[in-house]
Design a protein around this motif. Structure first.
Motif, PDB file in Angstrom:
ATOM      1  N   ASP A 190      72.866 -36.440 -45.506  1.00 32.25           N
ATOM      2  CA  ASP A 190      71.435 -36.766 -45.517  1.00 32.25           C
ATOM      3  C   ASP A 190      71.172 -38.123 -44.864  1.00 32.25           C
ATOM      4  N   ALA A 191      71.985 -39.115 -45.238  1.00 31.98           N
ATOM      5  CA  ALA A 191      71.821 -40.454 -44.663  1.00 31.98           C
ATOM      6  C   ALA A 191      72.138 -40.442 -43.171  1.00 31.98           C
ATOM      7  N   PHE A 192      73.111 -39.624 -42.774  1.00 32.05           N
ATOM      8  CA  PHE A 192      73.433 -39.466 -41.359  1.00 32.05           C
ATOM      9  C   PHE A 192      72.225 -38.948 -40.585  1.00 32.05           C
ATOM     10  N   SER A 193      71.626 -37.889 -41.077  1.00 30.97           N
ATOM     11  CA  SER A 193      70.481 -37.287 -40.386  1.00 30.97           C
ATOM     12  C   SER A 193      69.302 -38.243 -40.311  1.00 30.97           C
ATOM     13  N   LEU A 194      69.042 -38.976 -41.377  1.00 26.06           N
ATOM     14  CA  LEU A 194      67.922 -39.923 -41.380  1.00 26.06           C
ATOM     15  C   LEU A 194      68.133 -41.009 -40.329  1.00 26.06           C
ATOM     16  N   ALA A 195      69.318 -41.608 -40.312  1.00 20.24           N
ATOM     17  CA  ALA A 195      69.596 -42.676 -39.335  1.00 20.24           C
ATOM     18  C   ALA A 195      69.578 -42.127 -37.915  1.00 20.24           C
ATOM     19  N   LEU A 196      70.113 -40.933 -37.716  1.00 14.62           N
ATOM     20  CA  LEU A 196      70.113 -40.304 -36.395  1.00 14.62           C
ATOM     21  C   LEU A 196      68.684 -40.086 -35.908  1.00 14.62           C
ATOM     22  N   HIS A 197      67.837 -39.556 -36.789  1.00 17.77           N
ATOM     23  CA  HIS A 197      66.474 -39.208 -36.382  1.00 17.77           C
ATOM     24  C   HIS A 197      65.565 -40.419 -36.216  1.00 17.77           C
ATOM     25  N   ARG A 198      65.939 -41.544 -36.749  1.00 21.76           N
ATOM     26  CA  ARG A 198      65.172 -42.768 -36.490  1.00 21.76           C
ATOM     27  C   ARG A 198      65.197 -43.113 -35.005  1.00 21.76           C
ATOM     28  N   ALA A 199      66.322 -42.836 -34.353  1.00 24.45           N
ATOM     29  CA  ALA A 199      66.485 -43.214 -32.950  1.00 24.45           C
ATOM     30  C   ALA A 199      66.478 -42.021 -32.001  1.00 24.45           C
ATOM     31  N   ALA A 200      66.805 -40.848 -32.505  1.00 25.57           N
ATOM     32  CA  ALA A 200      66.853 -39.634 -31.672  1.00 25.57           C
ATOM     33  C   ALA A 200      66.163 -38.507 -32.440  1.00 25.57           C
ATOM     34  N   PRO A 201      64.843 -38.506 -32.466  1.00 27.48           N
ATOM     35  CA  PRO A 201      64.106 -37.618 -33.363  1.00 27.48           C
ATOM     36  C   PRO A 201      64.243 -36.130 -33.068  1.00 27.48           C
TER      37      PRO A 201
END
Length: 249
Positions: A189-200
């Motif tokens: 979950d934390a991976f996806s959140l951080a990823l989507h902050r920069a690569a939505p």
């Protein structure tokens, strides 16, 4: 390799690409690996590639079972000394080392015998996931922090190849992502959140085959043989016979 396999063609690639091909048939995208260590790689539609050095904390990368073990030990000691919050890891860590009955002795032994950390790596990461699922805040924080770092690192390689505003698949490979599916989703979950902050527009997907299958498919394609539905179905049948298909959610 040239000496061992005289007359045979071979190609050396970053092993992240074997994991990517095991999870995706796309010609471009990204992969985040979180196993013993961590890595991330990306390729854009034009073929430009980027990957982390993946040479450990001192060289700028953090993540994987070894670092998870180190974090768990760190916080178990802090719990014991009273310098950090109490965690169930304190009791569990001491139980992993046969014949060591207190933290003073364990501290000395860890300083004298570096291999103890590697022996703890076989079981301690699973305990972190287990305790996170049982509401231990320290274990939860460790997983959330590692997931955030992995996601940000993967986003960074995606940016390096100019795909931050493009839809693309991101394969999540390695034992720690598998444990997140089995035990507790905080790391993913934390991976996806951080990823989507920069690569939505990036789309994280779980690995469904062992990476060795990806290496086989890459070799076929390098030799000019397209891996169509028939070949992939035969591969999956073979993999199931040896346990090379990963359990689904």
């Amino acid at each position: 390799l040239a000496e061992r396999f005289s007359g045979q063609d071979f190609k050396l690639v970053n092993d992240s690409w074997a994991a990517f091909r095991a999870g995706s048939a796309a010609s471009f995208g990204a992969v985040s690996v979180c196993g013993t260590g961590a890595n991330a790689a990306a390729r854009n539609p034009e073929g430009k590639q980027a990957a982390l050095r993946s040479l450990g904390y001192e060289c700028g990368n953090w993540g994987g079972a070894f670092d998870l073990t180190r974090e768990a030990l760190h916080h178990a000691f802090r719990s014991n000394e009273g310098t950090g919050p109490r965690t169930r890891l304190e009791e569990a860590v001491l139980g992993l080392f046969n014949g060591i009955g207190d933290y003073d002795t364990l501290a000395y032994q860890l300083r004298e015998d570096f291999s103890l950390k590697y022996r703890a790596m076989s079981s301690l990461p699973c305990l972190v996931f287990q305790f996170a699922g049982e509401n231990d805040p320290v274990a939860q924080d460790i997983l959330a922090r590692m997931g955030a770092v992995l996601g940000a690192d993967c986003a960074a390689v995606i940016k390096m190849v100019g795909m931050e505003n493009m839809p693309c698949e991101v394969v999540m490979a390695g034992g720690m992502f598998a444990a997140a599916r089995q035990y507790n989703p905080l790391l993913a979950d934390a991976f996806s959140l951080a990823l989507h902050r920069a690569a939505p527009y990036a789309r994280p997907i779980p690995l469904r085959r062992e990476p060795a299958a990806g290496a086989y498919l890459l070799a076929l394609e390098e030799a000019g043989q397209a891996a169509g539905e028939e070949i992939e179905a035969a591969l999956d049948l073979s993999l199931r016979s040896i346990g090379g298909i990963l359990p689904s959610d």
